[in-house]
Motif scaffolding. Structure first.
Motif, mmCIF file in Angstrom:
data_model
loop_
_atom_site.group_PDB
_atom_site.id
_atom_site.type_symbol
_atom_site.label_atom_id
_atom_site.label_comp_id
_atom_site.label_asym_id
_atom_site.label_seq_id
_atom_site.Cartn_x
_atom_site.Cartn_y
_atom_site.Cartn_z
ATOM 1 N N GLU A 122 0.856 -1.178 0.000
ATOM 2 C CA GLU A 122 0.000 0.000 0.000
ATOM 3 C C GLU A 122 0.904 1.245 0.000
ATOM 4 O OE1 GLU A 122 -2.806 -0.950 -0.630
ATOM 5 O OE2 GLU A 122 -3.756 -2.282 0.823
ATOM 6 N N GLU A 123 0.324 2.414 0.084
ATOM 7 C CA GLU A 123 1.101 3.640 0.115
ATOM 8 C C GLU A 123 2.019 3.624 1.356
ATOM 9 O OE1 GLU A 123 -1.964 3.252 -0.688
ATOM 10 O OE2 GLU A 123 -2.194 4.263 -2.617
ATOM 11 N N PRO A 124 3.169 4.310 1.273
ATOM 12 C CA PRO A 124 4.132 4.249 2.403
ATOM 13 C C PRO A 124 3.524 4.658 3.741
ATOM 14 C CG PRO A 124 5.103 5.362 0.499
ATOM 15 C CD PRO A 124 3.681 5.093 0.138
ATOM 16 N N CYS A 125 2.619 5.615 3.756
ATOM 17 C CA CYS A 125 2.052 6.039 5.055
ATOM 18 C C CYS A 125 1.044 5.015 5.592
ATOM 19 C CB CYS A 125 1.398 7.419 4.938
ATOM 20 S SG CYS A 125 -0.013 7.457 3.822
ATOM 21 N N ILE A 126 0.696 4.015 4.790
ATOM 22 C CA ILE A 126 -0.202 2.940 5.238
ATOM 23 C C ILE A 126 0.602 1.675 5.557
ATOM 24 C CG2 ILE A 126 -2.136 1.436 4.570
ATOM 25 C CD1 ILE A 126 -3.010 4.321 5.011
ATOM 26 N N SER A 127 1.465 1.272 4.653
ATOM 27 C CA SER A 127 2.229 0.033 4.879
ATOM 28 C C SER A 127 3.418 0.250 5.798
ATOM 29 C CB SER A 127 2.739 -0.532 3.545
ATOM 30 O OG SER A 127 1.704 -1.202 2.888
ATOM 31 N N GLY A 128 4.121 1.386 5.644
ATOM 32 C CA GLY A 128 5.363 1.600 6.380
ATOM 33 C C GLY A 128 6.288 0.419 6.156
ATOM 34 N N SER A 129 7.245 0.188 7.055
ATOM 35 C CA SER A 129 8.101 -0.992 6.885
ATOM 36 C C SER A 129 7.527 -2.186 7.636
ATOM 37 C CB SER A 129 9.527 -0.681 7.369
ATOM 38 O OG SER A 129 9.450 -0.193 8.687
ATOM 39 N N GLU A 130 6.585 -1.938 8.525
ATOM 40 C CA GLU A 130 6.024 -3.032 9.336
ATOM 41 C C GLU A 130 4.915 -3.777 8.607
ATOM 42 O OE1 GLU A 130 5.987 0.141 10.125
ATOM 43 O OE2 GLU A 130 7.386 0.413 11.776
ATOM 44 N N TYR A 137 -9.771 6.525 5.211
ATOM 45 C CA TYR A 137 -10.422 6.012 3.998
ATOM 46 C C TYR A 137 -9.388 5.980 2.882
ATOM 47 C CZ TYR A 137 -15.070 6.210 6.043
ATOM 48 O OH TYR A 137 -16.178 5.979 6.821
ATOM 49 N N LEU A 138 -9.282 4.826 2.262
ATOM 50 C CA LEU A 138 -8.400 4.621 1.115
ATOM 51 C C LEU A 138 -9.346 4.302 -0.031
ATOM 52 C CD1 LEU A 138 -5.454 4.283 0.246
ATOM 53 C CD2 LEU A 138 -5.446 2.058 1.306
ATOM 54 N N MET A 139 -9.709 5.343 -0.758
ATOM 55 C CA MET A 139 -10.792 5.185 -1.738
ATOM 56 C C MET A 139 -10.210 5.119 -3.150
ATOM 57 S SD MET A 139 -13.245 8.197 -2.984
ATOM 58 C CE MET A 139 -14.496 8.008 -4.236
ATOM 59 N N ASP A 140 -10.670 4.144 -3.890
ATOM 60 C CA ASP A 140 -10.232 3.997 -5.279
ATOM 61 C C ASP A 140 -11.241 4.736 -6.169
ATOM 62 O OD1 ASP A 140 -9.098 3.140 -7.559
ATOM 63 O OD2 ASP A 140 -9.467 1.011 -7.244
ATOM 64 N N PHE A 141 -10.906 5.925 -6.594
ATOM 65 C CA PHE A 141 -11.826 6.739 -7.416
ATOM 66 C C PHE A 141 -11.562 6.370 -8.876
ATOM 67 C CE2 PHE A 141 -14.091 11.074 -7.080
ATOM 68 C CZ PHE A 141 -14.772 10.879 -8.264
ATOM 69 N N ARG A 161 -5.160 9.206 10.574
ATOM 70 C CA ARG A 161 -6.505 9.634 10.221
ATOM 71 C C ARG A 161 -6.406 10.337 8.878
ATOM 72 N NH1 ARG A 161 -11.085 9.902 12.856
ATOM 73 N NH2 ARG A 161 -12.525 11.623 12.521
ATOM 74 N N GLY A 162 -7.446 10.254 8.054
ATOM 75 C CA GLY A 162 -7.404 11.000 6.798
ATOM 76 C C GLY A 162 -8.011 10.235 5.641
ATOM 77 N N VAL A 163 -7.898 10.854 4.466
ATOM 78 C CA VAL A 163 -8.457 10.267 3.248
ATOM 79 C C VAL A 163 -7.372 10.246 2.171
ATOM 80 C CG1 VAL A 163 -10.195 10.520 1.429
ATOM 81 C CG2 VAL A 163 -10.782 11.118 3.801
ATOM 82 N N ILE A 164 -7.194 9.083 1.578
ATOM 83 C CA ILE A 164 -6.312 8.950 0.411
ATOM 84 C C ILE A 164 -7.202 8.559 -0.764
ATOM 85 C CG2 ILE A 164 -4.393 7.676 -0.629
ATOM 86 C CD1 ILE A 164 -3.357 7.094 2.186
ATOM 87 N N VAL A 165 -7.085 9.300 -1.857
ATOM 88 C CA VAL A 165 -7.830 8.928 -3.064
ATOM 89 C C VAL A 165 -6.844 8.330 -4.051
ATOM 90 C CG1 VAL A 165 -9.130 9.777 -5.039
ATOM 91 C CG2 VAL A 165 -9.630 10.666 -2.767
ATOM 92 N N ARG A 166 -7.100 7.084 -4.390
ATOM 93 C CA ARG A 166 -6.272 6.398 -5.385
ATOM 94 C C ARG A 166 -6.909 6.498 -6.747
ATOM 95 N NH1 ARG A 166 -5.435 0.550 -2.599
ATOM 96 N NH2 ARG A 166 -3.407 0.986 -1.663
ATOM 97 N N HIS A 167 -6.060 6.489 -7.756
ATOM 98 C CA HIS A 167 -6.612 6.298 -9.097
ATOM 99 C C HIS A 167 -5.673 5.382 -9.872
ATOM 100 C CE1 HIS A 167 -8.883 6.865 -12.692
ATOM 101 N NE2 HIS A 167 -7.735 7.038 -13.323
ATOM 102 N N LEU A 168 -6.239 4.295 -10.373
ATOM 103 C CA LEU A 168 -5.478 3.370 -11.208
ATOM 104 C C LEU A 168 -5.645 3.800 -12.664
ATOM 105 C CD1 LEU A 168 -3.915 0.694 -11.687
ATOM 106 C CD2 LEU A 168 -6.135 -0.459 -11.772
ATOM 107 N N VAL A 227 -6.774 16.040 0.909
ATOM 108 C CA VAL A 227 -6.721 14.652 0.433
ATOM 109 C C VAL A 227 -5.315 14.350 -0.087
ATOM 110 C CG1 VAL A 227 -7.552 13.159 -1.434
ATOM 111 C CG2 VAL A 227 -9.143 14.646 -0.238
ATOM 112 N N TYR A 228 -4.818 13.164 0.217
ATOM 113 C CA TYR A 228 -3.619 12.664 -0.451
ATOM 114 C C TYR A 228 -4.059 11.927 -1.713
ATOM 115 C CZ TYR A 228 -0.146 13.550 3.178
ATOM 116 O OH TYR A 228 0.720 14.149 4.051
#
Ligand code: SF4
Length: 308
Positions: free
Chosen positions: A53-61, A163-167, A212-219, A243-244
């Motif tokens: 996932e994005e670095p702020c979600i997965s991190g190294s752990e 929220y990790l939303m796939d827009f 806390r926050g919202v990340i909007v993904r776009h593939l 939004v990130y």
């Protein structure tokens, strides 16, 4: 009038199901599957640390990802096809789901990442609430398609942290062709509005992990740079740095796409560069971009019921 308890509410929600915008009315309590492919039970295909996932979600752990079977959107290009069609999952109860959250926390997960939870929200919300009451500390991530009703998202208010939303689409015709959901752009805009009502500002800890926050993904999809730019424009013009954005290029053309020849190739370097340049030209700073190597099938997890 007597108020319904949690179990009664869940039974009522699955009775003639209208949880998602499909509102297909499936009698899920009687074992009938809706368009999402599942009845009223919970089916989980994998629960494990996830590092992509994005670095702020997965991190190294790693992120504690719980992958649910079924999907109400069912895009033709789905990278998790067997899973989204309702297969590969093990049936579990709400208490077991709550235990899984604690097991992932013990393994060192940065968060509990609920992947495609939309069609199970009444059950998952109960497990989230139980886990919080029993002392789960890490944030909950709702990793979803953007095709949710405001009502269901409201029911997660106070429970969901991120929220990790796939827009996916701003182009209704593409949404119709690939997901049979021409109303997708409008539903996604409403969903995003509700997500930001719940989490209006991103909060990251000192180590850069989102709390806390919202990340909007776009593939980005082949030949669809304009659709992607329209998503970026809408999100940035509406919400700016609240939004990130995460711009992804890992689209993998799987063999069953023969009926959609325009999707039978990877996204070119030039297409992705155009999208990134467009985002930069708007002045967007809170964005994640992807290295080319991530467009490999090896990033699709195994659906072997690990950790379930
Ligand atoms: S969640 Fe599933 S059963 Fe309920 S309305 Fe959506 S597709 Fe139909």
């Amino acid at each position: 009038m007597k108020r319904m308890d949690g179990q009664e509410e869940r039974i009522a929600a699955y009775e003639r199901c209208t949880l998602c915008p499909r509102a297909c009315g499936a009698a899920r309590n009687d074992g009938q599957s809706g368009i999402c492919g599942v009845d009223a039970e919970l089916y989980v295909a994998r629960a494990a640390l996830h590092f992509w996932e994005e670095p702020c979600i997965s991190g190294s752990e790693g992120s504690g990802a719980v992958f649910f079977s079924g999907c109400s959107l069912k895009c033709v290009f789905c990278q998790n096809y067997a899973l989204s069609r309702g297969g590969r999952g093990k049936r579990i109860g709400i208490p077991r789901l709550t235990e899984i959250f604690f097991e992932l926390e013990e393994q060192g997960a940065n968060n509990i990442n609920l992947v495609t939870p939309d069609h199970y929200i009444p059950s998952i919300a109960q497990a989230m609430q139980d886990a919080r009451e029993r002392g789960l500390r890490i944030p909950f991530v709702i990793n979803c398609s953007g095709y949710e009703t405001t009502e269901q998202l409201c029911s997660l208010s106070g429970l969901a942290d991120i929220y990790l939303m796939d827009f996916k689409y701003m182009d209704a015709e593409k949404a119709r062709r690939y997901s049979a959901a021409p109303d997708y752009p409008e539903r996604a805009k409403e969903a995003l509005r509700e997500m930001l009502r719940q989490a209006p500002e991103p909060i990251l800890d000192a180590a850069g992990k989102m709390q806390r926050g919202v990340i909007v993904r776009h593939l980005l999809m082949p030949g669809m740079v304009r659709n992607a730019e329209a998503v970026v424009d809408y999100v940035y013009e509406s919400y700016g740095e609240q939004v990130y954005l995460s711009l992804m290029q890992q689209f993998t053309p799987l063999p069953r796409l023969a009926e959609y020849p325009e999707l039978c190739r990877r996204v070119s370097r030039r297409e992705y560069a155009r999208l990134v340049d467009h985002a930069l030209s708007l002045g967007i700073e809170r964005a994640f971009i992807q290295e080319r190597g991530t467009a490999e099938e090896s990033f699709i997890p195994l659906w072997n019921q690990e950790g379930v």
